[in-house]
Enzyme design. Structure first.
Site, PDB file in Angstrom:
ATOM      1  N   ASN A   1      -1.602  49.013  92.442  1.00 55.93           N
ATOM      2  CA  ASN A   1      -0.521  47.969  91.999  1.00 55.93           C
ATOM      3  C   ASN A   1       0.462  48.606  91.299  1.00 55.93           C
ATOM      4  OD1 ASN A   1       0.473  45.404  90.969  1.00 55.93           O
ATOM      5  ND2 ASN A   1      -1.455  44.520  90.932  1.00 55.93           N
TER       6      ASN A   1
ATOM      7  N   LYS B   1      -1.420  49.922  87.665  1.00 54.20           N
ATOM      8  CA  LYS B   1      -2.852  49.364  87.675  1.00 54.20           C
ATOM      9  C   LYS B   1      -3.517  49.908  89.070  1.00 54.20           C
ATOM     10  CE  LYS B   1      -1.804  44.883  87.373  1.00 54.20           C
ATOM     11  NZ  LYS B   1      -2.270  43.534  87.377  1.00 54.20           N
TER      12      LYS B   1
ATOM     13  N   ARG C   1       0.561  47.298  96.495  1.00 50.97           N
ATOM     14  CA  ARG C   1       1.276  46.181  96.147  1.00 50.97           C
ATOM     15  C   ARG C   1       2.845  46.560  96.358  1.00 50.97           C
ATOM     16  NH1 ARG C   1       3.371  43.768  90.605  1.00 50.97           N
ATOM     17  NH2 ARG C   1       4.371  41.973  91.552  1.00 50.97           N
TER      18      ARG C   1
ATOM     19  N   HIS D   1       5.350  37.276  93.648  1.00 49.68           N
ATOM     20  CA  HIS D   1       3.846  37.088  93.207  1.00 49.68           C
ATOM     21  C   HIS D   1       2.746  36.592  94.146  1.00 49.68           C
ATOM     22  CE1 HIS D   1       5.835  36.675  89.035  1.00 49.68           C
ATOM     23  NE2 HIS D   1       5.107  38.073  89.052  1.00 49.68           N
TER      24      HIS D   1
ATOM     25  N   HIS E   1       2.297  31.543  87.542  1.00 45.69           N
ATOM     26  CA  HIS E   1       2.083  32.941  87.383  1.00 45.69           C
ATOM     27  C   HIS E   1       3.072  33.179  86.086  1.00 45.69           C
ATOM     28  CE1 HIS E   1       0.746  37.011  88.125  1.00 45.69           C
ATOM     29  NE2 HIS E   1       1.657  37.324  87.505  1.00 45.69           N
TER      30      HIS E   1
ATOM     31  N   GLY F   1       6.761  39.368  84.234  1.00 44.12           N
ATOM     32  CA  GLY F   1       7.273  38.495  85.308  1.00 44.12           C
ATOM     33  C   GLY F   1       6.818  37.200  85.535  1.00 44.12           C
TER      34      GLY F   1
ATOM     35  N   ARG G   1      14.075  39.444  81.957  1.00 44.75           N
ATOM     36  CA  ARG G   1      14.835  38.972  83.191  1.00 44.75           C
ATOM     37  C   ARG G   1      15.001  37.471  82.572  1.00 44.75           C
ATOM     38  NH1 ARG G   1      11.238  40.349  88.060  1.00 44.75           N
ATOM     39  NH2 ARG G   1       9.662  41.013  86.093  1.00 44.75           N
TER      40      ARG G   1
ATOM     41  N   MET H   1       4.573  38.250  73.907  1.00 42.92           N
ATOM     42  CA  MET H   1       4.461  37.254  73.301  1.00 42.92           C
ATOM     43  C   MET H   1       3.699  37.225  71.842  1.00 42.92           C
ATOM     44  SD  MET H   1       5.956  34.716  75.064  1.00 42.92           S
ATOM     45  CE  MET H   1       5.315  33.095  75.393  1.00 42.92           C
ATOM     46  N   ARG H   2       2.673  38.224  72.066  1.00 46.76           N
ATOM     47  CA  ARG H   2       2.035  38.265  70.765  1.00 46.76           C
ATOM     48  C   ARG H   2       2.690  38.546  69.492  1.00 46.76           C
ATOM     49  NH1 ARG H   2      -1.677  42.527  73.950  1.00 46.76           N
ATOM     50  NH2 ARG H   2       0.399  42.966  74.131  1.00 46.76           N
TER      51      ARG H   2
ATOM     52  N   GLY I   1      -0.776  37.198  82.762  1.00 50.21           N
ATOM     53  CA  GLY I   1      -1.209  37.786  81.356  1.00 50.21           C
ATOM     54  C   GLY I   1      -0.799  36.556  80.370  1.00 50.21           C
TER      55      GLY I   1
ATOM     56  N   GLY J   1      -0.200  33.209  81.163  1.00 49.74           N
ATOM     57  CA  GLY J   1      -0.995  32.118  81.470  1.00 49.74           C
ATOM     58  C   GLY J   1      -2.416  32.085  81.331  1.00 49.74           C
ATOM     59  N   GLU J   2      -3.206  33.270  81.350  1.00 46.13           N
ATOM     60  CA  GLU J   2      -4.459  33.209  81.098  1.00 46.13           C
ATOM     61  C   GLU J   2      -4.964  33.651  79.637  1.00 46.13           C
ATOM     62  OE1 GLU J   2      -6.100  36.680  83.516  1.00 46.13           O
ATOM     63  OE2 GLU J   2      -4.763  36.098  85.184  1.00 46.13           O
TER      64      GLU J   2
ATOM     65  N   GLU K   1      -5.050  40.106  92.195  1.00 44.83           N
ATOM     66  CA  GLU K   1      -4.285  40.483  93.089  1.00 44.83           C
ATOM     67  C   GLU K   1      -4.881  42.108  93.576  1.00 44.83           C
ATOM     68  OE1 GLU K   1       0.255  39.946  91.133  1.00 44.83           O
ATOM     69  OE2 GLU K   1      -1.037  41.429  90.146  1.00 44.83           O
TER      70      GLU K   1
END
Length: 341
Positions: free
Chosen positions: A7, A14, A64, A152, A175, A179, A208, A251-252, A295, A297-298, A326
């Site tokens: 991926n 990944k 992917r 996605h 998602h 991204g 983006r 985000m952290r 990432g 969202g979860e 995925e």
């Protein structure tokens, strides 16, 4: 069958080795390394890791691929003709496809006897109706492949599969990660999505901008002297959360900073996510279930709660967090398409 799923992202790779029997997929090993670069060989790092764990050689390899261009709309076995199409598709996703193509080339060299399969993020969205995928441009441009493709798709496929036979009629999947995109799913099929011709449009992302008035780009060209290369760098690498905060797309770090620029970045992200969720609900004619994955969202409950707080006017609907799978989807498609004796 043992399938190595690769991926490839814009900055990371990944990978995982999976045992596939029918529709059952078991992860034997998964990790992450740097994306392909000229001065590094990620395939060697992967093979070294598999050997160190005394794991079997893969029977087939699945990749992917974010975008297959206008001529490839299904997951497919990789041959020389498909590789030519992938070279053409680089222009549609310059952050992702070039790295993925390089990964395919290196994997073909490292595993010359293993069939390789391309799993496209655009494939899930081939069910979108004409009204959703058509962009308001002249016919000659649309005939050349300029349309809404959506991305996605492997993530969305995995959510639909996990929901199974009990999937509600009207689902919006969010998602959210570096991204980010949203998808309207009716009866298990994509009917609308936020990204368009490329993975740059839609909601605000890590680097983006998402949807942007095209007049902004014309202004930068005419008044600021931006050329195509400079514009590409702006919209793919310098905008979004990074541009808003003045330095980071993490985000952290944005939550921890608690300064004016970071708060603005978070607020804009939440605001655009709410707006686009509402747009997907309009395409569905209502909402039964909102799924968060990716990432952010979860793992980011604060951002999820902020998005949900602005959607209460929609009335009764359920929301869930479902981890994306995925790579397991890549393994399933590869096992189905690979001609292994």
């Amino acid at each position: 069958m043992y399938v190595l799923a690769l991926n490839t992202g814009s900055s990371s790779l990944k990978y995982g080795l999976y045992r596939v029997e029918g529709d059952a997929v078991e992860a034997l090993y998964a990790d992450q390394t740097d994306a392909p670069r000229r001065d590094a060989d990620p395939v060697k790092a992967i093979t070294d890791a598999l050997h160190a764990k005394h794991l079997p050689e893969p029977d087939a390899i699945g990749h992917r691929i974010v975008h297959g261009g206008p001529n490839i709309r299904d997951h497919a076995l990789i041959d020389d003709a498909l590789m030519a199409h992938l070279e053409e598709a680089k222009a549609y996703a310059p952050l992702h496809v070039p790295a993925a193509v390089e990964m395919v080339k290196r994997a073909r060299e490292a595993f010359p006897k293993a069939p390789q399969v391309a799993c496209f993020d655009t494939a899930f969205h081939k069910t979108m109706p004409l009204v959703a995928k058509t962009l308001p441009l002249p016919a000659d441009l649309r005939a050349g492949g300029i349309e809404r493709y959506g991305f996605h798709g492997l993530s969305y496929e995995s959510i639909v599969r996990q929901l199974g036979a009990d999937i509600p009629a009207r689902v919006v999947i969010a998602h959210l990660g570096n991204g980010a995109s949203l998808c309207a799913v009716r009866e298990g099929k994509s009917v609308d999505t936020t990204m368009g011709l490329t993975p740059t449009g839609g909601i605000v992302m890590g680097t983006r901008p998402g949807d942007l008035d095209p007049g902004v780009l014309l202004y930068l060209m005419c008044e600021k002297g931006y050329d195509a290369e400079r514009l590409e760098k702006l919209v793919d690498r310098e905008s979004g959360l990074k541009g808003l905060s003045g330095g980071t797309s993490d985000m952290r770090k944005l939550h921890a900073a608690n300064d004016e620029a970071s708060r603005l970045a978070l607020d804009v992200f939440v605001h655009t996510a709410r707006k686009h969720i509402a747009a997907m609900v309009a395409s569905l004619g209502g909402l039964d279930l909102l799924v968060f994955t990716g990432g952010i969202g979860e793992n980011d409950a604060v951002t999820r709660d902020a998005i949900l707080a602005g959607l209460q006017w929609l009335g009764d609907f359920n929301s869930r967090v479902i981890p994306t799978e995925e790579d397991a989807q890549i393994a399933r498609h590869t096992a189905q398409l690979a001609p292994v004796s």
